[in-house]
Design a protein around this motif. Structure first.
Motif, short mmCIF file in Angstrom:
data_model
loop_
_atom_site.label_atom_id
_atom_site.label_comp_id
_atom_site.label_asym_id
_atom_site.label_seq_id
_atom_site.Cartn_x
_atom_site.Cartn_y
_atom_site.Cartn_z
N UNK A 195 17.25 -10.90 -3.23
CA UNK A 195 15.92 -11.33 -2.80
C UNK A 195 15.80 -11.55 -1.30
N UNK A 196 16.88 -12.00 -0.66
CA UNK A 196 16.76 -12.32 0.75
C UNK A 196 16.98 -11.11 1.67
N UNK A 197 17.50 -10.03 1.11
CA UNK A 197 17.98 -8.91 1.95
C UNK A 197 17.01 -8.51 3.05
N UNK A 198 15.79 -8.16 2.68
CA UNK A 198 14.83 -7.74 3.70
C UNK A 198 13.81 -8.83 3.98
N UNK B 107 18.64 3.88 12.72
CA UNK B 107 17.63 4.47 11.86
C UNK B 107 17.31 3.53 10.69
N UNK B 108 16.08 3.59 10.25
CA UNK B 108 15.63 2.74 9.14
C UNK B 108 16.52 2.95 7.91
N UNK B 109 16.92 4.20 7.71
CA UNK B 109 17.76 4.51 6.55
C UNK B 109 19.07 3.74 6.61
N UNK B 110 19.61 3.59 7.82
CA UNK B 110 20.87 2.86 7.96
C UNK B 110 20.69 1.39 7.58
N UNK B 111 19.53 0.84 7.89
CA UNK B 111 19.27 -0.56 7.52
C UNK B 111 19.25 -0.68 6.00
N UNK B 112 18.51 0.22 5.36
CA UNK B 112 18.38 0.17 3.89
C UNK B 112 19.75 0.39 3.24
N UNK B 113 20.45 1.42 3.67
CA UNK B 113 21.74 1.74 3.07
C UNK B 113 22.78 0.64 3.34
N UNK B 114 22.79 0.14 4.56
CA UNK B 114 23.75 -0.89 4.92
C UNK B 114 23.60 -2.11 4.03
N UNK C 49 14.90 4.04 -5.92
CA UNK C 49 14.70 2.67 -5.42
C UNK C 49 14.88 2.61 -3.91
N UNK C 50 15.95 3.23 -3.43
CA UNK C 50 16.23 3.19 -1.99
C UNK C 50 15.18 3.99 -1.22
N UNK D 218 19.24 -1.90 -6.34
CA UNK D 218 18.25 -1.04 -5.67
C UNK D 218 16.85 -1.56 -5.93
N UNK D 219 16.58 -1.96 -7.17
CA UNK D 219 15.26 -2.48 -7.51
C UNK D 219 15.01 -3.81 -6.77
N UNK D 220 16.04 -4.65 -6.72
CA UNK D 220 15.89 -5.93 -6.03
C UNK D 220 15.64 -5.74 -4.54
N UNK D 221 16.30 -4.76 -3.96
CA UNK D 221 16.11 -4.46 -2.54
C UNK D 221 14.67 -4.02 -2.30
N UNK D 222 14.19 -3.18 -3.20
CA UNK D 222 12.80 -2.73 -3.11
C UNK D 222 11.86 -3.94 -3.15
#
Ligand SMILES: Nc1ncnc2c1ncn2[C@@H]1O[C@H](COP(=O)(O)OP(=O)(O)OP(=O)(O)O)[C@@H](O)[C@H]1O
Ligand SMILES: [Mg+2]
Lengths: 256, 315
Positions: free
Chosen positions: A87-90, A108-115, A242-243, A165-169
Motif C-alpha cells: 500500500x505504501x509503495x507509490x 525511467x518511470x519503468x525503473x521506478x515501477x519495476x524497482x 498490473x505493472x 502487482x495488483x497492490x502496486x497498481x
C-alpha cells in the motif's frame, strides 16, 4: 537496469528499517504456523483413529492431508497481508513529495515501477522461505514427496506476485496509504471470489469464462503438484498487466 | 542556457501560467518573484520535466524538455518546494541513493558525496537520520541532493522558506557561490531576497510575467518616487496636464472611481508636495475630496504591476 536496482535497493532499505516488513512477516509466519499446527494435530488424531480401526499403520498421504490445506491457508493469509506491504509503495512517495524527486531524476518511470515490484517480491520471497520449516519438519519426522511441495510453493509465489502487482497498481491510484491498501485488498479479493461465482454459474456459458479468470483456479494445479503452461501464462500476464497499468497511471498523472 | 517560449499550463479550467517566455544566460542567477499561486512552482515543474506544459516549448542546455527529457533531467538539479527526503535514512544513505539515481559512477561517488557534504555544511550530521534533523538542515540536505551530480542548471523552489534569519543568510551565501559555474533559477515571494542574490528578477503574477529587470532597477523604480492620491469631484480635461507641470511631479495616472476621479501623482522623493497640490486643486475649483500619500511598500510593486497588467488586458 542500474536505476531499477537503485530503486529496489532503496525500497528494501526503507522496508527493513521501518517495522513494516518485520510486522507483516511476523504476522504471516504466526498465523500460517498456527493453522499448520492445527492441521497437523487434526491429521495425527485422524490417523490414530484409522490405526485403531484397522489395527495397522495406515498409509496416509501427508502431501494431501497437510500441505494442500496449508497452501490454501497461505493463499488466503497472503491476500490479507500483502496489501499491507504494497500500500505504501507509490502512495507514500506521492504523499511525502519524493515522487517529484524520482520523476525529475534521470530514472525511467519503468525503473521506478519495476524497482518497487522487485523489492517487494524479495521481501515476500523471504517471508515464504521462512515457512520452509513446515515441509522440513514433515520430511524429518515422516515421509513426503518433495515435488508437489515445490510446485505448491511456485504456485503460491506466483500468486503473491500477482497480489503484489495488483497492490502496486492500487498504490499508484492515490496518495493515501490506507485507501491504497483497501483498494488492493478489494481487487485481490475479487480476483479470488470470481471463482465462487463461476461455481454457482457453472451451467451458464459465462461459468467457464469466470472460472478461467479466477486466480484460485490457476493456483490449484500447482498445489496439486502439476505445472500447467496455461496457469503460468495466466499468472505471468496478470503480473505484466498490473505493472503495465501502473506505469500508464503514473504517466497519465503527470498530465493531470 | 534556458530558453522558454510561450509556456502555458492549464489545470482543467484554471490557467496556472500563461504565455510565459524568458531566457536565462549561462552562469546567471535568476529569481522568480511572485505572490502565492502566481505560478512559480508550476513553471519550475515544467522545466524539470515533472509535468508537461499545455502548450509552448522550452529547452534546457540545448535539449528540448518534451523531446529529450532524460537529457534535460541529467543536467538539472531541482530542489522542490518541500524538500523530498526519506526521513528513515541517514544523510549519507540518502545522498548515496541520490547519486545512484542521478547516474554518478560508483568510483566517483565518494568524492561527489564528500564535496556536497562540505559545500552544504552537512559533514557533521552525515550519520544522523534525516527525520531527526532540524528544518534548516533538512533544507540543506535538499540542496545537497540537487547539487550532488554537479548539474549545469539548478532550479530551487523557495530555498529559504522556513529558515531562521541566520540560516537564510547562509543559504543565500551558498546560492551566490553557485553563480558562474551553474545557472540558477530560484523562486521567492520576498523582494529583498531576490535583490540579495540575483542578477535578474522576473515578476510573475497570476501566471503571467509582469516585469523582468535587474533588482537594482526594480528597487530604484520603487524608491524614485512618492505617490499622492487625489480624489477630485469636478476635474477639468486639462487637470492632468496642469498637475504634470507642478515642479517635482513626474507623472500622473488617472482613473475614474465611484466618488469622483482619482489622480495618482508621482513626485520626486524628499519633499512633501501635498500642500502644493491641495492649494492648486482648491484654487482651480476641481472639487478636492481627498488627498493622501500612497505608501509604496514592496508588495505594492506586485500590485502596481499587476493592476497595470489587468488594465492593459482589459483595454
Ligand atoms: N495539481 C494542481 N491542480 C490544480 N491546480 C493547481 C495544481 N497545482 C497548482 N495549481 C494552481 O495553479 C496556480 C499556480 O500554482 P503554483 O503552485 O505554481 O504557484 P506558486 O507561485 O508556486 O505559489 P506559492 O508561492 O504559493 O508556492 C495556483 O492557482 C494553484 O492553485
Ligand atoms: Mg510554489
Amino acid at each position: 537496469m542500474k536505476s531499477t536496482l537503485a530503486i529496489a535497493g532503496k525500497e528494501l532499505r526503507v522496508l527493513f528499517t521501518s517495522p513494516m516488513a518485520y510486522v507483516v512477516t511476523a504476522v504471516f509466519i504466526l498465523i500460517t504456523g498456527y493453522l499448520y499446527y492445527n492441521i497437523v494435530l487434526f491429521a495425527s488424531t485422524q490417523s490414530m483413529q484409522i490405526m485403531r480401526a484397522q489395527g495397522a499403520l495406515p498409509k496416509i498421504n501427508l502431501n494431501d492431508l497437510i500441505f494442500r490445506p496449508t497452501f490454501h491457508n497461505m493463499a488466503v493469509i497472503l491476500m490479507l497481508t500483502l496489501p499491507l506491504l504494497t500500500m505504501r509503495l507509490l502512495a507514500e512517495e506521492k504523499k511525502i513529495k519524493t515522487m517529484e524527486l524520482l520523476m525529475t531524476s534521470p530514472v525511467p518511470l519503468l525503473a521506478i515501477v519495476l524497482g518497487k515490484y522487485i523489492a517487494t517480491m524479495v521481501v515476500f520471497t523471504f517471508m515464504l522461505a521462512l515457512t520452509g520449516y513446515m515441509p522440513l519438519l514433515m520430511w524429518y519426522y515422516g515421509s513426503i514427496q518433495w515435488m508437489p511441495i515445490l510446485t505448491g510453493y511456485l504456485g503460491i509465489w506466483l500468486l503473491g506476485g500477482v497480489f503484489i502487482a495488483v497492490g502496486l497498481l492500487a498504490s499508484s491510484l492515490t496518495e493515501n496509504q490506507i485507501i491504497a491498501g483497501f483498494i488492493g485488498f478489494g481487487a485481490v479479493l475479487i480476483l479470488w471470489l470470481i471463482g465462487w461465482l463461476s461455481q454457482t454459474m457453472a451451467d451458464s456459458p459465462l461459468g467457464p469464462f469466470l472460472a478461467y479468470l479466477s486466480i484460485g483456479e490457476h493456483t490449484e494445479n500447482f498445489i496439486k503438484g502439476m505445472i500447467d503452461t496455461g496457469d503460468l501464462v495466466y499468472q505471468a500476464s496478470l503480473i505484466v498487466l498490473g505493472l503495465f497499468i501502473t506505469h500508464r497511471i503514473m504517466e497519465s498523472q503527470r498530465w493531470k | 542556457m534556458i530558453h522558454v517560449q510561450n509556456l502555458t499550463k492549464r489545470y482543467g479550467d484554471l490557467t496556472a501560467i500563461e504565455d510565459v517566455s524568458f531566457d536565462v544566460q549561462k552562469g546567471e542567477i535568476l529569481a522568480f518573484l511572485g505572490p502565492n499561486g502566481a505560478g512559480k512552482t508550476t513553471t519550475m515543474r515544467i522545466l524539470t520535466c515533472f509535468m508537461p506544459a499545455s502548450s509552448g516549448s522550452a529547452s534546457v542546455a540545448g535539449f528540448d524538455i518534451f523531446d529529450q527529457p532524460q537529457e534535460v533531467k541529467k543536467r538539472i538539479g531541482y530542489l522542490p518546494e518541500s524538500p523530498p527526503l526519506y526521513t528513515e535514512m541517514t544523510v549519507t544513505e540518502y545522498l548515496t541513493f541520490i547519486s545512484k539515481i542521478k547516474g554518478i559512477e560508483r568510483r566517483d561517488r565518494t568524492q561527489a558525496l564528500a564535496r556536497v557534504l562540505e559545500r552544504c555544511a552537512l559533514t557533521e550530521v552525515r550519520r544522523r537520520l534525516i527525520g531527526n534533523l532540524s528544518r534548516g538542515y533538512r533544507q540543506r540536505v535538499g540542496l545537497a541532493q540537487a547539487l550532488i551530480h554537479n548539474p549545469e542548471v539548478l532550479i530551487l523552489d523557495e530555498p529559504t522558506t522556513g529558515l531562521d534569519p541566520k540560516q537564510i543568510i547562509e543559504m543565500r551565501q551558498v546560492i551566490k557561490e553557485l553563480a558562474g559555474q551553474h545557472t540558477v533559477i530560484l523562486s521567492t515571494h520576498i523582494l529583498p531576497e531576490a535583490t540579495a542574490v540575483c542578477q535578474r528578477v522576473i515578476i510573475i503574477h497570476e501566471g503571467r510575467i509582469v516585469a523582468v529587470d535587474t533588482p537594482d532597477r526594480l528597487s530604484a523604480q520603487l524608491r524614485q518616487s512618492d505617490k499622492i492620491r487625489m480624489t477630485l469631484k469636478t476635474p477639468l480635461p486639462e487637470t492632468a496636464d496642469a498637475l504634470k507641470i507642478v515642479p517635482g511631479v513626474l507623472s500622473v495616472f488617472h482613473e475614474p472611481s465611484p466618488d469622483g476621479q482619482v489622480f495618482i501623482v508621482e513626485c520626486d522623493l524628499g519633499r512633501d508636495h501635498r500642500a502644493e497640490l491641495a492649494s492648486l486643486a482648491v484654487h482651480r475649483g476641481w472639487g478636492l475630496v481627498e488627498l493622501t500619500a500612497v505608501k509604496l511598500s514592496l508588495e505594492d510593486v506586485f500590485l502596481k504591476l499587476t493592476q497595470e497588467e489587468t488594465k492593459e488586458a482589459a483595454a
